[in-house]
Design a protein around this motif. Structure first.
Motif, mmCIF file in Angstrom:
data_model
loop_
_atom_site.group_PDB
_atom_site.id
_atom_site.type_symbol
_atom_site.label_atom_id
_atom_site.label_comp_id
_atom_site.label_asym_id
_atom_site.label_seq_id
_atom_site.Cartn_x
_atom_site.Cartn_y
_atom_site.Cartn_z
ATOM 1 N N UNK A 50 0.833 -1.213 0.000
ATOM 2 C CA UNK A 50 0.000 0.000 0.000
ATOM 3 C C UNK A 50 0.861 1.254 0.000
ATOM 4 N N UNK A 51 1.943 1.239 0.760
ATOM 5 C CA UNK A 51 2.842 2.396 0.775
ATOM 6 C C UNK A 51 3.465 2.607 -0.595
ATOM 7 N N UNK A 52 3.878 1.525 -1.249
ATOM 8 C CA UNK A 52 4.512 1.656 -2.558
ATOM 9 C C UNK A 52 3.516 2.081 -3.621
ATOM 10 N N UNK A 53 2.244 1.809 -3.402
ATOM 11 C CA UNK A 53 1.230 2.346 -4.317
ATOM 12 C C UNK A 53 1.275 3.866 -4.304
ATOM 13 N N UNK A 54 1.421 4.465 -3.128
ATOM 14 C CA UNK A 54 1.521 5.922 -3.014
ATOM 15 C C UNK A 54 2.840 6.429 -3.594
ATOM 16 N N UNK A 188 -7.762 -14.783 1.720
ATOM 17 C CA UNK A 188 -8.969 -13.966 1.769
ATOM 18 C C UNK A 188 -8.738 -12.507 1.421
ATOM 19 N N UNK A 189 -7.489 -12.094 1.333
ATOM 20 C CA UNK A 189 -7.191 -10.702 0.972
ATOM 21 C C UNK A 189 -7.038 -10.555 -0.540
ATOM 22 N N UNK A 190 -7.354 -9.360 -1.019
ATOM 23 C CA UNK A 190 -7.075 -8.992 -2.404
ATOM 24 C C UNK A 190 -6.102 -7.828 -2.365
ATOM 25 N N UNK A 191 -4.946 -8.013 -2.974
ATOM 26 C CA UNK A 191 -3.874 -7.023 -2.899
ATOM 27 C C UNK A 191 -3.590 -6.477 -4.297
ATOM 28 N N UNK A 192 -3.465 -5.163 -4.394
ATOM 29 C CA UNK A 192 -3.095 -4.530 -5.654
ATOM 30 C C UNK A 192 -1.637 -4.095 -5.585
ATOM 31 N N UNK A 193 -0.855 -4.579 -6.535
ATOM 32 C CA UNK A 193 0.567 -4.275 -6.612
ATOM 33 C C UNK A 193 0.790 -3.215 -7.689
#
Length: 252
Positions: A50-54, A188-193
């Motif tokens: 999530x941090x690297x998305x920013x 159960x998680x969905x992660x966006x890279x």
């Protein structure tokens, strides 16, 4: 997921992340190249992702996300992992001499590493790594010539002598990849890279007397790629070193 090592806090830094804007590209001199070694099987990694998305939206930074495969044994095979990314991470540790390999790990300008979810440690490492004169000092110009990427790196003779041996690498990057994780620690998680490396190839060696640009053939670019990131990176006997130059060019 456990951290395999502890990292120390570095001196405070004042580099603003910025909420958005264009990504770093040709004509923009980045302040840092930040690589994230992450895994879909690591419960501590989604916070770093999530941090690297920013970070990927900050035009002062070039960001690369590389999934490693050494957590696959705990129940979920990482769909983005490649053995060469694990090899690169281990080579960094060997070159640094600390042998510290863990996830999530951020490597800054090829020189320093910190926990990938710790924003201020990353910013501190960026400032510290920039104290070296050679870091990101070489201009890199990328031009799209009907699908073929021309890579122009023209160091002065003095810069080439200071830099020493270096290689030029091209990384095919996909801007976003969303993955539903069905098993393992993140079940159960969905992660966006973001800025996911799908392919990495060596284009050539750094030569101060080269008169013509190197060319990256379309066949060397991953079909999923939205951009190509080029790094000029010093090479030590043990592995990769400081990044001397970098640029990014969009493909779509």
């Amino acid at each position: 997921m456990r951290f395999l090592i502890a990292t120390s806090l570095l001196a405070a830094a004042q580099l603003a992340l910025g909420p958005g804007g264009a990504t770093a590209g040709e004509g923009v001199k980045p302040k840092a190249v930040v690589e994230l070694f992450t895994s879909q099987g690591c419960s501590s990694c989604p916070a770093a992702d999530r941090l690297f998305a920013k970070l990927s939206y900050n035009q002062d930074l070039i960001v690369l996300s590389m999934n490693v495969d050494y957590w696959d044994y705990i129940g979920w095979k990482d769909t983005l992992a490649q053995p060469m990314f694990t090899t690169r991470q281990k080579a960094y540790a060997l070159a640094r001499g600390d042998r510290q390999v863990y996830t999530p790990q951020a490597v800054i300008n090829g020189r320093l590493h910190v926990v990938g979810s710790q924003k201020y440690e990353i910013l501190n490492a960026i400032e510290k790594s920039r104290q070296e004169d050679i870091v990101l000092s070489l201009p890199v110009t990328l031009t799209n010539l009907a699908g073929r990427i021309a890579i122009d790196v023209k160091p002065s003779e003095q810069q080439a002598e200071i830099a020493g041996p270096a290689e030029i690498w091209a990384f095919s990057v996909q801007r976003e990849v969303t993955v539903p994780i069905e098993r393992g620690e993140n079940a159960g998680q969905t992660v966006t890279y973001h800025n996911v490396v799908r392919k990495a190839v060596k284009v050539g060696d750094l030569k101060f007397d080269r008169t013509e640009p190197l060319t990256l053939d379309p066949a060397a670019i991953a079909p999923e790629a939205d951009a190509v990131i080029v790094l000029v990176q010093g090479i030590k006997a043990a592995g990769p070193g400081a990044i001397y130059g970098a640029a990014e060019i969009g493909l779509r």
